[in-house]
Design an enzyme around this catalytic site. Sequence first.
Site, short mmCIF file in Angstrom:
data_model
loop_
_atom_site.label_atom_id
_atom_site.label_comp_id
_atom_site.label_asym_id
_atom_site.label_seq_id
_atom_site.Cartn_x
_atom_site.Cartn_y
_atom_site.Cartn_z
NE ARG A 142 0.27 1.53 3.29
CZ ARG A 142 1.21 2.42 3.51
NH1 ARG A 142 2.49 2.06 3.59
NH2 ARG A 142 0.93 3.70 3.66
N GLY A 143 0.25 2.40 -0.15
CA GLY A 143 1.02 3.63 -0.34
C GLY A 143 1.04 3.91 -1.83
CB ALA A 144 -0.10 6.83 -3.82
CG ASP A 149 -3.43 7.87 -1.38
OD1 ASP A 149 -3.29 8.34 -0.23
OD2 ASP A 149 -3.12 6.71 -1.69
CG ASN A 153 -2.65 11.38 2.49
OD1 ASN A 153 -2.13 10.47 1.84
ND2 ASN A 153 -2.26 11.70 3.71
CE LYS A 154 -5.10 5.28 4.50
NZ LYS A 154 -6.08 4.37 3.81
#
Lengths: 331, 331
Positions: B46-48, B220, B230-231
Site C-alpha cells: 500500500r502507499g500510492a 494519493d 490522502n488517508k
Amino acid sequence: MPVRALWYDRAGLHLIDQRRLPVSKITRTYRRVEDVAESIRTMVVRGAPSIGVAAAYGMAIASSQKGWTPDRAAKLLGATRPTANDLFVGIEAVRSAWASGEDPLEAADRYRQQIVSECQAIGFAGAPLFAKRSNVLTHCNAGALATVEWGTALAPLRVAHDRGVDLFVWVDETRPLLQGSRLTAWELTQERIPHAVIVDNAAGYFMRKGDVDAVIVGADRIARNGDVANKVGTYEKAVVAHENGIPFYVAAPFSTFDPKMPTGAGIPVEERGEEEVRSMGSRRLTPSRSGVRNPAFDVTPAKYVSGFVTPLGVIPPSRVRSIRRPSRSPG
Amino acid sequence: MPVRALWYDRAGLHLIDQRRLPVSKITRTYRRVEDVAESIRTMVVRGAPSIGVAAAYGMAIASSQKGWTPDRAAKLLGATRPTANDLFVGIEAVRSAWASGEDPLEAADRYRQQIVSECQAIGFAGAPLFAKRSNVLTHCNAGALATVEWGTALAPLRVAHDRGVDLFVWVDETRPLLQGSRLTAWELTQERIPHAVIVDNAAGYFMRKGDVDAVIVGADRIARNGDVANKVGTYEKAVVAHENGIPFYVAAPFSTFDPKMPTGAGIPVEERGEEEVRSMGSRRLTPSRSGVRNPAFDVTPAKYVSGFVTPLGVIPPSRVRSIRRPSRSPG
C-alpha cells in the site's frame, strides 16, 4: 428495559463492567471503598456523571467500613481520575453529609437521583434541537452508561427518537478505548436508533460532505468561560464542525460545571498508560521500542461551542459563568 | 540496510507483507498478474507510489503470461483501488511500452528507479523545512514502505535526521489499519528517529499545546487546484493545523499529481469493507447490529496546504497547476 450503568442495594454497589461491552454484559459488585476506587481508576465505570455517582456510593460504603473518615475516603476516591468535575462533586455531596452526621447512604441515593433527573431534563431541553430529520455526530459515550441513566449527549436524541423524529447517528469509535463503537453503538442498538460507527478520522470526511447536521457531546469539566474538557478528540471535532458551519453542542448536568475554574487552561488532563495504545487484547499494535503518549482528554475552547444543553435549557457559552443548580433540582 | 517495500528478480515480484508488520516481517513472492492485483487490493502493498510500482511490475509479469494483452492487464490492475493516481501512472508507463513493442520489464524497472530517485529528491528538497530542532506530526505511512524506498513525507525527515537535526516525530496511529503505529513507527525505529505514537484523536491536543511545529503527509492524488486526497483523517489534521497556525506540508512525486483532475471534488474516494472497523484480529469492536462506514481517504482543500514538497522543490498550491515531470527525472 432502559440501560442502567450502576445501582446500589444491600449486596453492595453494582457496576456494569464497561470494559467488556459489547461482547459481554457482566455486572460486578463492590463492598469496599478501596475496590470502588479501583473500579473508577481502571474504568469498569466511566463517564463523568457515572463516576460521580459511583464515588458517592464509595463514600457511603466507606462510612460503614472500619477505620475510614470522611476526609480519608474523599482523598482516596478523589485521587482516581483528575479531569471529571463530577467525581469531586459526587464525593463532596456525601462527605459533607457524613461529616455532619447525616446518613451517607441517603446522601448518595439523593445524589444519584439528582443526576438521573438532571439528565432526563437535559433530554427534554435538548430534544427541540433535533425536531427535524437530522444526522447527528457524537464522540465517545455520553449515554446512560456514562450518566447512570438517560445520558447527556444521548438524552436529547432518545427523546427526539421517541417523538418519532427520523434520526441517524454517526458514532466516532473513540480510540483508544472505543467507548463509541463499544458503548454508544451498543446503547443505540438497544434503543433501535439508526447509526453507523466510523473511525475517528472519518468524522471530518462526513462533515465536509454535508452528511452531518449537528454534533453533540458530553463533558468532563466545563470552566467558567465555557471551555470544555472532554474525551480526547472532542477538540478536533469541534474545530472541524466550526469550519464547516455545523452546530456543536455540549450536554452536561450541573455537576460538570466547575465554578472554581476560570478557563480550560487550568483543567488537569489525565494522561493514561501506554498499554491502551500499544495493544488491543493480545495483539501488539506498535513496535516495542516506539514511544507512546496517551492523553485521555482535551480542552475545547468556548468559541467552538454553539450551545450548552443543561437541565435548565440550552445556553450560550457566555451564560456558563452564571449557571447555578436551583435549590430544588428539576424533574 | 534501508527499508525497501518491494523488489523484482527472476523469482518474481517480492513484497513485504505490510499487513503483518511490525509483528512479523514476511516477504511474499508473486508470479502472476492476478496475484499482484490481489496483493494491491488486499493491501499486502500500500502507499500510492508503492502500488504504482507494484502495478508496473504486475504489467511486466502479465506480458510473459499466456493470454494477456496490455489493455486487459491494465484493466485488471486499474480496478484494484480507485483513489491513488500513481496506480494508473505506473500501469500506463508499462502498458504503453508493452503496446509499442518495448521490453515491459525494462519499463517497470525504469518506473521504479524514477519513483525512488524522485523520493530521494523530495528528501533533499524538503529537509531545509526542518533545519532546526522540530516536532513534526505525520499521518498514515508515507515512508519507504509506501514509496519503495526513502518515502515522501518521511524522506525530508530522514535527510534532516542524517544531518544531525534534533527531530521528534508525532505518529498518528491512523485507524482503521494503523499504518502509523505499525509502519511509520517501525520505520522510525529502524532509523532511530525519536518518536511517539498517539491515537488520531490526540493530534489536535498536542497541536493546541504548542508541541507540534509542522505537519507533513504524503498523498494519493493531487488535483490541479492543489486539493489533496490522502488517508482518511488528513483533512481533520490539516484544518486543526491551520487553526493553530502550524504549517502543513504534502510531499509527493510527479506520479501523484493528476493533471486531468481539476479539483478534489472529482477524486473517487474508496470505501473499504466494514470488517476493518468491526474487528481487530479475533476481537469484535462493534455490536453486530450496528452499521459501519469506512471511507479510506478524504480530500483536503488546497487552502489548508502550506506547501507541496516535490522533487523540484517546495511549491505553493497555486503552482500545482503547472507542475510537469522534467524530460530527465532529477537524481
